[in-house]
Design a protein around this motif. Sequence first.
Motif, PDB file in Angstrom:
ATOM      1  N   TYR A  13      19.384   3.545  49.984  1.00 19.74           N
ATOM      2  CA  TYR A  13      18.155   4.169  49.495  1.00 19.74           C
ATOM      3  C   TYR A  13      18.332   4.732  48.095  1.00 19.74           C
ATOM      4  CZ  TYR A  13      16.313   4.189  54.265  1.00 19.74           C
ATOM      5  OH  TYR A  13      15.847   3.843  55.496  1.00 19.74           O
TER       6      TYR A  13
ATOM      7  N   ALA B 119      10.695   6.670   4.668  1.00 22.82           N
ATOM      8  CA  ALA B 119      11.113   7.221   5.957  1.00 22.82           C
ATOM      9  C   ALA B 119      12.283   6.422   6.520  1.00 22.82           C
ATOM     10  CB  ALA B 119       9.943   7.193   6.932  1.00 22.82           C
TER      11      ALA B 119
ATOM     12  N   SER C 283       5.608   4.794   1.965  1.00 20.41           N
ATOM     13  CA  SER C 283       6.086   5.976   2.698  1.00 20.41           C
ATOM     14  C   SER C 283       6.931   5.543   3.886  1.00 20.41           C
ATOM     15  CB  SER C 283       4.903   6.823   3.170  1.00 20.41           C
ATOM     16  OG  SER C 283       4.287   6.189   4.261  1.00 20.41           O
ATOM     17  N   ARG C 284       6.586   4.401   4.468  1.00 17.26           N
ATOM     18  CA  ARG C 284       7.346   3.900   5.602  1.00 17.26           C
ATOM     19  C   ARG C 284       8.771   3.599   5.168  1.00 17.26           C
ATOM     20  NH1 ARG C 284       5.069  -1.252   6.491  1.00 17.26           N
ATOM     21  NH2 ARG C 284       6.717  -2.116   5.245  1.00 17.26           N
TER      22      ARG C 284
ATOM     23  N   PRO D 249      16.612  14.588  55.927  1.00 20.12           N
ATOM     24  CA  PRO D 249      15.765  13.463  55.530  1.00 20.12           C
ATOM     25  C   PRO D 249      15.685  12.385  56.604  1.00 20.12           C
ATOM     26  CG  PRO D 249      17.734  13.602  54.149  1.00 20.12           C
ATOM     27  CD  PRO D 249      17.726  14.811  55.010  1.00 20.12           C
TER      28      PRO D 249
ATOM     29  N   GLU E  17      15.515   9.387  56.222  1.00 15.59           N
ATOM     30  CA  GLU E  17      16.321   8.219  55.862  1.00 15.59           C
ATOM     31  C   GLU E  17      17.685   8.242  56.542  1.00 15.59           C
ATOM     32  OE1 GLU E  17      14.470   9.869  53.753  1.00 15.59           O
ATOM     33  OE2 GLU E  17      13.146   8.364  52.880  1.00 15.59           O
ATOM     34  N   ILE E  18      18.153   9.452  56.891  1.00 15.09           N
ATOM     35  CA  ILE E  18      19.449   9.515  57.588  1.00 15.09           C
ATOM     36  C   ILE E  18      19.311   8.873  58.960  1.00 15.09           C
ATOM     37  CG2 ILE E  18      21.074  11.099  58.708  1.00 15.09           C
ATOM     38  CD1 ILE E  18      21.161  12.718  56.272  1.00 15.09           C
TER      39      ILE E  18
ATOM     40  N   THR F 283       0.837  -1.207   0.000  1.00 13.90           N
ATOM     41  CA  THR F 283       0.000   0.000   0.000  1.00 13.90           C
ATOM     42  C   THR F 283       0.868   1.250   0.000  1.00 13.90           C
ATOM     43  OG1 THR F 283      -0.004  -0.019   2.357  1.00 13.90           O
ATOM     44  CG2 THR F 283      -1.830  -1.133   1.316  1.00 13.90           C
TER      45      THR F 283
ATOM     46  N   LEU G 242      15.707   7.186   5.124  1.00 16.59           N
ATOM     47  CA  LEU G 242      16.298   8.478   5.503  1.00 16.59           C
ATOM     48  C   LEU G 242      17.455   8.244   6.466  1.00 16.59           C
ATOM     49  CD1 LEU G 242      14.998  11.266   4.677  1.00 16.59           C
ATOM     50  CD2 LEU G 242      14.393  11.452   7.087  1.00 16.59           C
TER      51      LEU G 242
ATOM     52  N   GLU H 142      -2.314   6.359   9.867  1.00 15.73           N
ATOM     53  CA  GLU H 142      -1.928   5.500   8.761  1.00 15.73           C
ATOM     54  C   GLU H 142      -2.304   4.067   9.135  1.00 15.73           C
ATOM     55  OE1 GLU H 142       2.347   4.578   6.847  1.00 15.73           O
ATOM     56  OE2 GLU H 142       2.074   6.558   7.719  1.00 15.73           O
TER      57      GLU H 142
ATOM     58  N   ILE I 169      21.814   8.772  50.602  1.00 14.50           N
ATOM     59  CA  ILE I 169      21.806   9.058  52.028  1.00 14.50           C
ATOM     60  C   ILE I 169      23.160   8.767  52.645  1.00 14.50           C
ATOM     61  CG2 ILE I 169      20.762   8.463  54.244  1.00 14.50           C
ATOM     62  CD1 ILE I 169      18.863   9.997  52.441  1.00 14.50           C
ATOM     63  N   ASN I 170      23.819   9.840  53.078  1.00 12.10           N
ATOM     64  CA  ASN I 170      25.071   9.714  53.821  1.00 12.10           C
ATOM     65  C   ASN I 170      24.990  10.662  54.999  1.00 12.10           C
ATOM     66  OD1 ASN I 170      26.703   7.888  52.109  1.00 12.10           O
ATOM     67  ND2 ASN I 170      26.374   9.491  50.596  1.00 12.10           N
ATOM     68  N   TYR I 171      26.009  10.618  55.851  1.00  9.66           N
ATOM     69  CA  TYR I 171      26.052  11.559  56.967  1.00  9.66           C
ATOM     70  C   TYR I 171      26.823  12.792  56.507  1.00  9.66           C
ATOM     71  CZ  TYR I 171      25.090   7.098  59.213  1.00  9.66           C
ATOM     72  OH  TYR I 171      24.565   5.882  59.529  1.00  9.66           O
TER      73      TYR I 171
ATOM     74  N   PRO J 252      19.610   8.554   9.612  1.00  8.01           N
ATOM     75  CA  PRO J 252      19.108   8.983  10.928  1.00  8.01           C
ATOM     76  C   PRO J 252      19.512  10.411  11.251  1.00  8.01           C
ATOM     77  CG  PRO J 252      20.811   7.271  11.117  1.00  8.01           C
ATOM     78  CD  PRO J 252      20.434   7.351   9.691  1.00  8.01           C
ATOM     79  N   GLY J 253      18.520  11.187  11.611  1.00 10.38           N
ATOM     80  CA  GLY J 253      18.758  12.550  12.084  1.00 10.38           C
ATOM     81  C   GLY J 253      19.409  13.455  11.073  1.00 10.38           C
TER      82      GLY J 253
ATOM     83  N   ILE K  38      14.838   2.688  11.967  1.00  4.14           N
ATOM     84  CA  ILE K  38      14.078   3.916  12.151  1.00  4.14           C
ATOM     85  C   ILE K  38      12.850   3.878  11.261  1.00  4.14           C
ATOM     86  CG2 ILE K  38      14.160   6.410  11.813  1.00  4.14           C
ATOM     87  CD1 ILE K  38      16.998   6.310  12.783  1.00  4.14           C
TER      88      ILE K  38
ATOM     89  N   ARG L 124       9.223   5.714  10.427  1.00  7.44           N
ATOM     90  CA  ARG L 124       8.382   6.892  10.638  1.00  7.44           C
ATOM     91  C   ARG L 124       7.031   6.648  10.003  1.00  7.44           C
ATOM     92  NH1 ARG L 124      12.329  11.470  11.728  1.00  7.44           N
ATOM     93  NH2 ARG L 124      13.974  10.383  10.643  1.00  7.44           N
ATOM     94  N   PHE L 125       5.990   6.873  10.777  1.00  9.83           N
ATOM     95  CA  PHE L 125       4.642   6.710  10.241  1.00  9.83           C
ATOM     96  C   PHE L 125       3.849   7.956  10.541  1.00  9.83           C
ATOM     97  CE2 PHE L 125       6.014   2.411  11.310  1.00  9.83           C
ATOM     98  CZ  PHE L 125       5.804   1.763  10.107  1.00  9.83           C
TER      99      PHE L 125
END
Lengths: 313, 360
Positions: free
Chosen positions: B79, A11, A7-8, A205, A207-208, A2, A14, B332, B83-85, A16-17, B325, B327-328
């Motif tokens: 954690y 794409a 088109s896919r 905190p 936790e300490i 199709t 292409l 679609e 976490i330290n002193y 990359p980037g 890569i 792209r759609f």
Amino acid sequence: MTDATASREAAGALPPGSALPDAPLNQGGGIRAGEDRVARAMRRRGDESRFWWLVPTLYIVFLLLPIYWLINMSFKTNQEIIGGMTLFPHEPTLRNYRIIFSDPSWYWGYLNSITYVLINMVVSVAVALPAAYAFSRYRFLGDKHLFFWLLTNRMAPPAVFALPFFQLYSAFGLIDTHIAVALAHCLFNVPLAVWILEGFMSGVPKEIDETAYIDGYSFPRFFVKIFMPLIASGIGVAAFFCFMFSWVELLLARTLTTVNAKPIAAVMTRTVSASGMDWGLLAAAGVLTLIPGALVIWFVRNYIAKGFALGRV
Amino acid sequence: MLELQNVSKLVGAETHIADVSLRLERGSLNVLLGPTLSGKTSLMRLMAGLDRPTAGRILVDGADVTGTPVQKRNVAMVYQQFINYPAMTVYENIASPLRVAGVDAATIDKEVKRAAELLRLTPYLARTPLNLSGGQQQRTALARAIVKKASLVLLDEPLANLDYKLREELRAELPKLFAETGAVFVYATTEPHEALLLGGNTATLSQGRVTQFGPTVEVFRKPVDLLTARTFSDPPLNTIALVKRGGSFVMEGDSGVALPVPLSLAAIPDGPYTVAFQPHHLSLSPRDGGAAVRAKVTASEITGSESYVHLGFADARWVMLAHGIRRFEPDETVEIFIDTRHLLVFGPDGRAASTFPLAA
């Protein structure tokens, strides 16, 4: 196959980037240019005002004028003070200070004040530390109400408490002792210290604490070795506020003392004599009263703002 | 050995941990896998002894330690936050558990230097933790856990706040660092692939319940219920409600989809099922045993050399992991293939069909 598949594939083919990397660079450049423009505009506005010094100068002059005048007076003779307005002492004298440092009734005023202030500072912080820890770490029934209620103690004028305190302290034979004043001042200093310390502690905190328990620390050992160093600045600020409020408080201190523990502020009211008011002596006493506060402020100057925000910054 | 027997933890009216029973062997690596708020940290706190369970018992080497305070247990914990002193140097931080235990100074020095060497902290021993980078701070916390030589080591998402490269590096090292101590090693994470990389055993958690516990790969391959399969899938598991009719799964009132029933499940009764498959079991090109479906693209994301394609099929939302890569355009329609060899089939109650008692 199709259109979509075609088109896919296009794409996918292409590299990359291929078109992407330019965009962020341009954007970054745009932001930087914008910042420059703002900075320049701000600088220009700053340069334009040639009277930038006016407000700070006025502020400092008005703030320091009374203090200067007090120091000025303390070095003058009574004749010069009464005689007219002089901007600086024309016949500088140390007589006023000499009287204070040589007359026991004067310097004992200072020693009394410092004694009960220090006792109060130690007691308030020692009592507030565990209380603040509990408020910061545990949830219990009515904790928020209790915490707020503590602060309401500060809202009542000390005069309200003067009479009951006088009665109670008399009954226990505590009148005219340093400990009496120190305890009375705990009334408003402990809540304040609890609030300040709670703020600082909540910044550490939880936790300490737990890590320390896991490492094997017992609670007292953890509190002294791990926790207190972390809130050292908070303890300093709390101690400073206790010092300050206890140092300037007059009503309770005067009510609860007669001779042996009489604070300096009470001594200062004695400068009226048959020969009139001894202005110079009073000014010198005032200057000496300022010094301890100024000294303590110097030590906690970096944390004062955080202290005024009750540690919640 | 750490054993949890029917442990529950309620905070107010909220159930944080519901009836958890686990048996963790000495020298084993155990992963607690679950999304945020699934109870990983609560469970660890119970194991450590920081919290007391509302019900149930906790046994260490057969001895009941349910009410024993944390100081008396031989536990180390790291954690997610570093976490330290802060008031102590890195050296003192690492030495702290040994100092409390009253170990002599020479041994402390030796142990601290060794741990610092292992975690590459030697140049920073004289600094305070807040002057270190995040990775170094977390390594300090790990070093403290190592020197303690605890019999139970709990790591609560220790790498979550680190940057990617450091995370990869430390993850590879961590099991090795603790392996020689023969401790019960528990590692909590939200990321399924982290569990797979660590290996060992995995307990999947969902809303305070352990849904499955077993060797990591087995839990991943053969989840006992839909909840486990969902927990152990990132990106989200693809599911579709289908009806089994004879040898294939079909969609109610639509003949468009027909997935062959895997041979191992041929004996399950006809009826409604939830069929699930991983994102990488969807592909754009037909492979062996691929069933073709037409779905609509809703979005596509490119992550380096792979693409995540979000699809809509009937009411279902799917994610496909495609190589290269891709792209759609949204909306679609694409033809995709489901790898039917890896279907996971769950009954209406969420239990895996493979666990059903086979029809006689």
